[in-house]
Design an enzyme around this catalytic site. Structure first.
Site, mmCIF file in Angstrom:
data_model
loop_
_atom_site.group_PDB
_atom_site.id
_atom_site.type_symbol
_atom_site.label_atom_id
_atom_site.label_comp_id
_atom_site.label_asym_id
_atom_site.label_seq_id
_atom_site.Cartn_x
_atom_site.Cartn_y
_atom_site.Cartn_z
ATOM 1 N N HIS A 192 0.760 -1.279 0.599
ATOM 2 C CA HIS A 192 0.028 -0.351 -0.396
ATOM 3 C C HIS A 192 1.227 1.413 -0.455
ATOM 4 O O HIS A 192 0.759 2.259 -0.998
ATOM 5 C CB HIS A 192 -0.680 0.028 1.395
ATOM 6 N N GLU A 193 1.676 1.528 0.862
ATOM 7 C CA GLU A 193 3.174 2.514 1.251
ATOM 8 C C GLU A 193 3.271 2.760 -0.300
ATOM 9 O O GLU A 193 4.020 4.048 -0.632
ATOM 10 C CB GLU A 193 3.225 2.505 2.537
ATOM 11 N N HIS A 235 2.210 4.399 -2.651
ATOM 12 C CA HIS A 235 1.601 5.857 -2.259
ATOM 13 C C HIS A 235 2.917 6.274 -2.875
ATOM 14 O O HIS A 235 3.589 7.128 -3.512
ATOM 15 C CB HIS A 235 2.042 6.429 -0.836
ATOM 16 N N HIS A 252 3.640 7.345 -6.692
ATOM 17 C CA HIS A 252 2.889 7.634 -7.352
ATOM 18 C C HIS A 252 3.678 9.216 -7.100
ATOM 19 O O HIS A 252 4.113 9.985 -8.105
ATOM 20 C CB HIS A 252 1.650 8.235 -6.308
HETATM 21 ZN ZN LIG Z 1 -2.839 4.909 1.857
#
Ligand SMILES: [Zn+2]
Length: 679
Positions: A462-463, A466, A469
């Protein structure tokens, strides 16, 4: 600056964390802001235009964020009383500066004039202007002078109160611990937790085990402790942190702070002529209106209710007794084991961090052709931290990533990614993006790599989503590069999309291997793990929807005459949505940092909103091939590279060829059995 120079001098501009001393912070920030005010004077005197107004403002904001980011970061990960004091002293200084900027009418007019007059602007430049002008309006630029002053005072108070909320929570968590000498009481707890708890006890000259109130310990106790009294004690301590209830009742109580925060948010929204803070919060979001979000959440709740009730009935049946709140996770874990034959702890030996991280990085290589290599010569804030350099297949430097994985005292709980340096590409300044990736995994024991649970692995993915991104942005201007300028309700798309990969058998084999034997995850374990994915998905969905509806209703229904009605609103929402038992003294809201300390105020729904986007986007990988270069590249170009340089809906449609639909998420959760009709 050309690429070669970039490579050679690649990281000369990284923060030097080891020399970041608390006593230097306040003077440095004062000096930086004084310097910024001087630059601002020059910018304000110039003829309005892209080169004379907007670009220098982009650079100015970049420089401030670049300088402040390490301070704010160390305050979160290696907190000390001195740092905290310095950090808190700076908050109003920064808030004053930015509120002043946001209310600068001359500057606002210069932006508007540039937008109107300059016909040669690129789409990205237009987006920079559009977002900045929106920010000006939301920052109160159109207000009369006395209202502007009030707006600024409120904003400054809010910054301080939100920080105090977080501090109280941290202090309340740190203040509680449980020393246990009797082995019978720790029965059921995972060996890894017990070893670190024994080490903590020894460090304090105590015998037995010392259990602290951090997230991994709390989670482990609730899921595994056979001793019901121990679970109850942990539950009580956790859900009453910073409140009027529980073992530290009244100490660090956040209640008044929450009331004040709600009042100030509402007041500022009203000053700008919004009906309430929820309306204000929705303006820069991807979702169209508060009503649209309510109906989105209610629709999901209705579709999930039946499934949730079935799951709870099954759990009660399995336990064979009435369940209290501190029994749910424990019996759920047992039921999951009996149904799927899987426990989080059983998988730990297969997910040593020295397999997981390289495996994750090689997934990034397969998808996007990028490489991450560790560098040992980069200064960091703690020995746990490793710096990785990110390069394109041709060797070109793309950016950098600090990774800090383990829980320790004085480190904020949870996991997050944050910007260290934003990407800039202009004639004057060229910088590559750098990010922090922070988790709170259980520390490695002596002689062993850290062993992760599968849900830790999902968190890490998940991280990392990010981080991609932030790092793969192609935007040139910092206010729209990476996650900047991306609406809150779309910002979790890349992170939640990445989570899906952690459930693919091919990816699991890349990130796993027994830490002693190297043996791959046995096929039957993989099968059981996958079958556990939809375990209690209805209950989990309802829980998230409860938080989201609570948050939105709290802000949408706020009435100054009645106050925030925090407990009442939560009770009402629970009556409508929740189906699990919750004791009266539960003070969940007092620890709800997302909403009271962070940027998710009237925006917690963003997780579900973005989950729909992520599930729908990920379905394209399912349809076109998991490692299909064309789809991975289209995803990179349409979403990751764009960042905030284009509207979130436009990005989504560019990737998927149509607007998002909720079916993919419901299907993924096993709530919708049928596949949607083909189009
Ligand atoms: Zn998040």
């Amino acid at each position: 600056m050309d690429i070669v120079t970039q490579k050679q001098s690649s990281y000369s501009g990284l923060p030097v964390f080891s020399s970041l001393k608390a006593e230097k912070v306040v003077p440095a920030v004062r000096e930086m802001l004084a310097d910024a005010r001087e630059k601002l004077k020059t910018i304000r005197q110039a003829e309005p235009g892209w080169e004379t107004t907007v670009l220098p403002m982009e650079i100015l904001n970049h420089q401030i964020s670049r300088a402040w980011s390490p301070v704010s970061h160390v305050n979160s990960v290696v907190n000390t009383p001195e740092l905290r004091q310095a950090y808190n002293q700076c908050l109003p200084l920064l808030s004053d500066f930015f509120t002043g900027l946001g209310q600068d009418q001359l500057l606002y007019r210069a932006y508007c004039k540039t937008e109107q007059d300059d016909e040669d602007l690129s789409a990205e430049q237009r987006q920079v202007l559009r977002l900045a002008i929106q920010d000006f309006r939301l920052g109160g630029v159109g207000l009369e002078r006395d209202k502007q002053r009030l707006f600024a005072e409120n904003a400054s108070k809010l910054a301080t109160l939100q920080s105090k909320f977080e501090e109280n929570l941290l202090d309340a968590g740190n203040a509680w611990k449980r020393q246990i000498s009797d082995p019978a009481i720790v029965g059921g707890l995972p060996a890894s937790l017990l070893e670190s708890a024994a080490a903590s006890a020894r460090a304090e000259n105590a015998d037995g085990w010392l259990l602290r109130l951090d997230q991994p310990t709390y989670h482990a106790v609730m899921s595994h402790a056979d001793n019901r009294e121990l679970r109850e004690a942990f539950y009580e301590a956790w859900v009453t942190r910073a409140s009027d209830q529980g073992p530290h009742a009244g100490r660090w109580d956040n209640f008044e702070i929450m009331e004040e925060i709600m009042g100030l948010r509402h007041a500022n929204a009203r000053l700008l002529d919004f009906d309430n803070f929820a309306e204000y919060s929705m303006t820069p979001k991807m979702a169209g209106s508060v009503a649209e979000v309510f109906s989105f959440l209610t629709d999901l709740a209705q579709k999930s209710a039946h499934r949730g009730k079935e799951e709870l009935a099954e759990l009660v049946d399995f336990a064979g007794k009435k369940l209290a709140a501190w029994d749910l996770a424990y019996y759920s874990e047992k039921l999951k084991q009996s149904r799927c034959g899987i426990s989080e702890e059983e998988l730990r030996p297969y997910f040593p961090v020295d397999r997981v991280l390289p495996g994750l990085f090689s997934l990034a290589t397969r998808l996007f052709g990028i490489c991450l290599e560790p560098r040992n010569d980069i200064d960091t804030w703690h020995d746990d931290t490793v710096f990785y350099e990110l390069r394109a297949a041709n060797g070109e430097l793309i950016g950098g990533l600090y990774v800090d994985l383990y829980a320790r005292p004085a480190k904020r709980g949870g996991a997050w990614m944050d910007e260290c340096i934003g990407r800039v590409r202009t004639r004057q300044v060229c910088e590559q993006p750098v990010a922090y990736l922070v988790c709170n995994f259980m520390r490695p024991l002596a002689g062993c790599p850290a062993l992760l649970t599968h849900s830790d692995v999902v968190t890490l993915f998940h991280e990392f989503g990010h981080a991609l991104h932030h790092l793969l942005t192609q935007a040139s201007y910092p206010s729209v590069a990476g996650i900047n300028g991306v609406p809150w309700d779309a910002v979790e798309l890349p992170s939640q999309l990445m989570e899906n990969f952690a459930w693919e058998p091919e990816v699991l084999s890349m990130v796993s291997g027994h830490f002693e034997t190297g043996e791959p995850l046995p096929q039957d374990v993989v099968d059981r793990l996958l079958s556990s994915r939809q375990f209690q998905s209805g209950l989990q969905m309802l829980r998230q929807l409860e938080f989201a509806i609570f948050d939105l209703r709290l802000h949408a229904d706020y009435d100054p005459a009645r106050g925030a009605r925090i407990l009442e609103t939560l009770r009402d929402v629970r009556e409508e949505i929740s189906i699990v038992p919750v004791p009266d003294w539960n003070r969940f809201a007092n620890g709800f940092s997302h909403v009271f300390a962070g940027g998710y105020a009237a925006g917690y729904y963003s997780y579900k909103w973005a989950e729909v986007l992520a599930a729908d986007a990920y379905a394209a990988f399912g349809e076109e091939g998991l490692f299909n270069h064309e789809v991975a590249d289209r995803y990179r170009q349409s979403i990751l590279a764009q960042g905030g340089a284009r509207g979130a809906m436009e990005n989504f449609v560019a990737f998927r060829g149509r607007p998002p639909r909720p079916e993919a998420l419901l299907e993924q959760a096993g709530i919708l059995d049928r596949a949607p009709a083909p189009i």
